[in-house]
Design an enzyme around this catalytic site. Structure first.
Site, PDB file in Angstrom:
ATOM      1  N   GLN A   1       0.933  -1.160   0.064  1.00  0.00           N
ATOM      2  CA  GLN A   1       0.083   0.107   0.022  1.00  0.00           C
ATOM      3  C   GLN A   1       1.124   1.366   0.082  1.00  0.00           C
ATOM      4  OE1 GLN A   1      -3.539  -0.284   2.836  1.00  0.00           O
ATOM      5  NE2 GLN A   1      -1.741  -1.763   3.800  1.00  0.00           N
TER       6      GLN A   1
ATOM      7  N   ASP B   1       6.088   4.635  -1.273  1.00  0.00           N
ATOM      8  CA  ASP B   1       7.273   5.445  -0.882  1.00  0.00           C
ATOM      9  C   ASP B   1       8.492   4.813  -1.930  1.00  0.00           C
ATOM     10  OD1 ASP B   1       7.812   2.922   0.222  1.00  0.00           O
ATOM     11  OD2 ASP B   1       7.362   3.716   2.304  1.00  0.00           O
TER      12      ASP B   1
ATOM     13  N   HIS C   1      -1.396   1.192  -4.223  1.00  0.00           N
ATOM     14  CA  HIS C   1      -1.830   2.689  -4.270  1.00  0.00           C
ATOM     15  C   HIS C   1      -0.791   3.526  -5.022  1.00  0.00           C
ATOM     16  CE1 HIS C   1      -4.160   1.596  -0.172  1.00  0.00           C
ATOM     17  NE2 HIS C   1      -4.732   1.378  -1.231  1.00  0.00           N
TER      18      HIS C   1
ATOM     19  N   CYS D   1      -0.991   8.955 -16.432  1.00  0.00           N
ATOM     20  CA  CYS D   1      -2.061   9.768 -17.355  1.00  0.00           C
ATOM     21  C   CYS D   1      -3.406   9.467 -16.941  1.00  0.00           C
ATOM     22  CB  CYS D   1      -1.886   9.377 -19.020  1.00  0.00           C
ATOM     23  SG  CYS D   1      -3.082  10.326 -19.994  1.00  0.00           S
TER      24      CYS D   1
ATOM     25  N   CYS E   1      -5.056   7.661 -20.439  1.00  0.00           N
ATOM     26  CA  CYS E   1      -4.842   6.157 -20.962  1.00  0.00           C
ATOM     27  C   CYS E   1      -4.152   5.654 -19.942  1.00  0.00           C
ATOM     28  CB  CYS E   1      -3.885   6.509 -22.341  1.00  0.00           C
ATOM     29  SG  CYS E   1      -2.403   7.415 -22.118  1.00  0.00           S
TER      30      CYS E   1
ATOM     31  N   ASN F   1       3.143  -7.353  13.068  1.00  0.00           N
ATOM     32  CA  ASN F   1       2.449  -5.879  13.269  1.00  0.00           C
ATOM     33  C   ASN F   1       2.800  -5.283  14.730  1.00  0.00           C
ATOM     34  OD1 ASN F   1       0.873  -4.292  11.384  1.00  0.00           O
ATOM     35  ND2 ASN F   1      -0.242  -3.654  13.112  1.00  0.00           N
TER      36      ASN F   1
HETATM   37  P1  NAD Z   1      -1.814   2.665   8.785  1.00  0.00           P
HETATM   38  O1  NAD Z   1      -0.998   3.827   9.235  1.00  0.00           O
HETATM   39  O2  NAD Z   1      -3.238   2.494   8.791  1.00  0.00           O
HETATM   40  O3  NAD Z   1      -1.195   1.344   9.914  1.00  0.00           O
HETATM   41  C1  NAD Z   1       0.183   1.166  10.062  1.00  0.00           C
HETATM   42  C2  NAD Z   1       0.182  -0.106  11.135  1.00  0.00           C
HETATM   43  O4  NAD Z   1       1.420  -0.514  11.206  1.00  0.00           O
HETATM   44  C3  NAD Z   1      -0.330   0.295  12.333  1.00  0.00           C
HETATM   45  O5  NAD Z   1      -1.282  -1.126  13.000  1.00  0.00           O
HETATM   46  C4  NAD Z   1       0.863   0.200  13.096  1.00  0.00           C
HETATM   47  O6  NAD Z   1       0.711  -0.087  14.574  1.00  0.00           O
HETATM   48  C5  NAD Z   1       1.797  -0.804  12.630  1.00  0.00           C
HETATM   49  N1  NAD Z   1       3.341  -0.084  12.755  1.00  0.00           N
HETATM   50  C6  NAD Z   1       3.722   1.009  12.842  1.00  0.00           C
HETATM   51  N2  NAD Z   1       4.998   0.935  12.694  1.00  0.00           N
HETATM   52  C7  NAD Z   1       5.533  -0.347  12.843  1.00  0.00           C
HETATM   53  C8  NAD Z   1       6.593  -1.498  12.760  1.00  0.00           C
HETATM   54  N3  NAD Z   1       7.746  -0.678  12.906  1.00  0.00           N
HETATM   55  N4  NAD Z   1       6.546  -2.298  12.728  1.00  0.00           N
HETATM   56  C9  NAD Z   1       5.395  -3.366  12.661  1.00  0.00           C
HETATM   57  N5  NAD Z   1       4.371  -2.540  12.489  1.00  0.00           N
HETATM   58  C10 NAD Z   1       4.285  -1.229  12.735  1.00  0.00           C
HETATM   59  O7  NAD Z   1      -1.066   1.979   7.448  1.00  0.00           O
HETATM   60  P2  NAD Z   1      -1.869   1.363   6.222  1.00  0.00           P
HETATM   61  O8  NAD Z   1      -2.421   0.131   6.711  1.00  0.00           O
HETATM   62  O9  NAD Z   1      -0.556   1.046   5.253  1.00  0.00           O
HETATM   63  O10 NAD Z   1      -2.626   2.439   5.692  1.00  0.00           O
HETATM   64  C11 NAD Z   1      -2.485   3.563   5.457  1.00  0.00           C
HETATM   65  C12 NAD Z   1      -2.499   4.098   3.978  1.00  0.00           C
HETATM   66  O11 NAD Z   1      -1.861   5.192   3.927  1.00  0.00           O
HETATM   67  C13 NAD Z   1      -2.038   3.262   3.019  1.00  0.00           C
HETATM   68  O12 NAD Z   1      -3.009   3.246   1.949  1.00  0.00           O
HETATM   69  C14 NAD Z   1      -0.848   3.917   2.482  1.00  0.00           C
HETATM   70  O13 NAD Z   1      -0.853   4.188   1.212  1.00  0.00           O
HETATM   71  C15 NAD Z   1      -0.862   5.441   3.024  1.00  0.00           C
HETATM   72  N6  NAD Z   1       0.658   5.685   3.703  1.00  0.00           N
HETATM   73  C16 NAD Z   1       1.882   5.285   2.795  1.00  0.00           C
HETATM   74  C17 NAD Z   1       3.022   5.292   3.654  1.00  0.00           C
HETATM   75  C18 NAD Z   1       4.150   5.140   2.880  1.00  0.00           C
HETATM   76  O14 NAD Z   1       4.176   5.106   1.560  1.00  0.00           O
HETATM   77  N7  NAD Z   1       5.220   5.060   3.708  1.00  0.00           N
HETATM   78  C19 NAD Z   1       2.764   6.197   4.806  1.00  0.00           C
HETATM   79  C20 NAD Z   1       1.641   6.651   5.448  1.00  0.00           C
HETATM   80  C21 NAD Z   1       0.495   6.196   4.719  1.00  0.00           C
HETATM   81 ZN    ZN Z   2      -2.133   9.318 -22.085  1.00  0.00          ZN
END
Ligand code: NAD
Ligand code: ZN
Length: 266
Positions: free
Chosen positions: A107, A110, A125, A133, A136, A230
């Site tokens: 998800q 980064d 995501h 785009c 397309c 987690n």
């Molecule tokens: P979330 O923030 O909803 O949940 C993160 C989970 O990870 C929590 O349950 C937390 O307790 C746990 N956690 C935090 N640090 C940890 C570690 N070091 N080890 C193990 N567990 C750990 O994140 P999500 O479920 O990915 O949903 C958030 C949405 O936001 C996603 O759709 C994502 O695309 C986006 N997002 C992305 C980034 C990124 O690209 N790094 C950062 C923030 C949010």
């Molecule tokens: Zn295009």
């Protein structure tokens, strides 16, 4: 915890098609805050969450204004280009190299799995280093477009070289559909895996959170093993979708798993 690591090691070695799902939690040890953990961006600032829910509509209404605002304000997640992967990302790349993990569905936007060396990554995501785009779906490396220059020369939004459509970030906004190619491949992976390792996600964002549920249901008779790593229990833990939770930091537990796998397969 040690017992569960041993159990997961054995199951990983026995698996034929293991995949991993990841979320923001795997990147917190690289210094990127998650959204819903105790120190999450949204936990601390609910206004930022409300604003994020409006992004897609605002982009559609006026892509030029949206791009100007994006370029002239700091990103919520900081400057991701400067962030390095952590031992959790590297461990997953290593498990792929050993032939055990077949793919990462993340998800995260980064690009850290790719930086750590994972080859088959499905960016559910989207990916911050790409543009897509709106008409397309062609993706471009963000570096191919000098966005600061387009901004200074009042030539935003960037346009697609194929169809002249408006480009947006590849990152999927709330209310926006998951890109069809990634959605389909992820669904196929969830349907055929015999082991799913779910790392650092609160598993509350849909449709991503359907993937573990699909894995649980699809294999009638032959169960898919679902393991969570987690910091905290999630709905998957509470509803019994996952078989067990190895509670703790992905940056510590995943390297331990690799170490144990190596002891058994030199
Ligand atoms: P979330 O923030 O909803 O949940 C993160 C989970 O990870 C929590 O349950 C937390 O307790 C746990 N956690 C935090 N640090 C940890 C570690 N070091 N080890 C193990 N567990 C750990 O994140 P999500 O479920 O990915 O949903 C958030 C949405 O936001 C996603 O759709 C994502 O695309 C986006 N997002 C992305 C980034 C990124 O690209 N790094 C950062 C923030 C949010
Ligand atoms: Zn295009």
């Amino acid at each position: 915890m040690e017992d569960l690591i041993q159990r997961a090691t054995e199951q990983l070695i026995k698996s034929k098609h293991a995949i991993t799902l990841t979320g923001a939690g795997i990147s917190t040890e690289s210094g990127i805050r998650d959204f819903r953990g105790p120190d999450g961006i949204w936990t601390k600032n609910p206004d930022a969450e409300r604003k994020a829910y409006q992004s897609y509509a605002r982009f559609q209404e006026n892509p030029k204004e949206f791009w100007i605002e994006t370029i002239s304000s700091a990103s919520l997640l900081g400057d991701l280009a400067k962030v390095a992967p952590n031992p959790g990302h590297s461990a997953l790349a290593e498990l792929e190299k050993m032939g055990i993990l077949k793919c990462v569905v993340t998800q995260n936007i980064d690009n850290l799995h790719q930086k750590a060396g994972s080859k088959r990554v499905l960016d559910y995501h989207g990916n911050i280093s790409l543009l897509r785009c709106f008409s397309c779906d062609t993706r471009y490396d963000r570096a191919e477009y000098d966005l600061d220059r387009l901004y200074k020369e009042d030539r935003l939004p960037p346009l697609c070289r194929k169809c002249n459509g408006v480009l947006k970030s590849d990152v999927v906004y709330f209310q926006e559909a998951i890109p069809a190619d990634v959605a389909q491949e992820s669904q196929e992976e969830a349907g055929k895996c015999d082991l799913m390792l779910i790392c650092g996600t609160s598993a509350v964002v849909y449709p991503f959170a359907y993937l573990p549920r699909m894995a649980r249901q699809r294999r009638s008779g032959k169960q898919t093993i679902i393991i969570e790593i987690n910091a905290d229990p999630t709905p998957l833990t509470e509803e019994g979708i996952s078989d067990y939770l190895i509670q703790g930091k992905t940056g510590i537990i995943l390297p331990k798993l690799v170490e144990e796998v190596k002891k058994r397969i030199p």
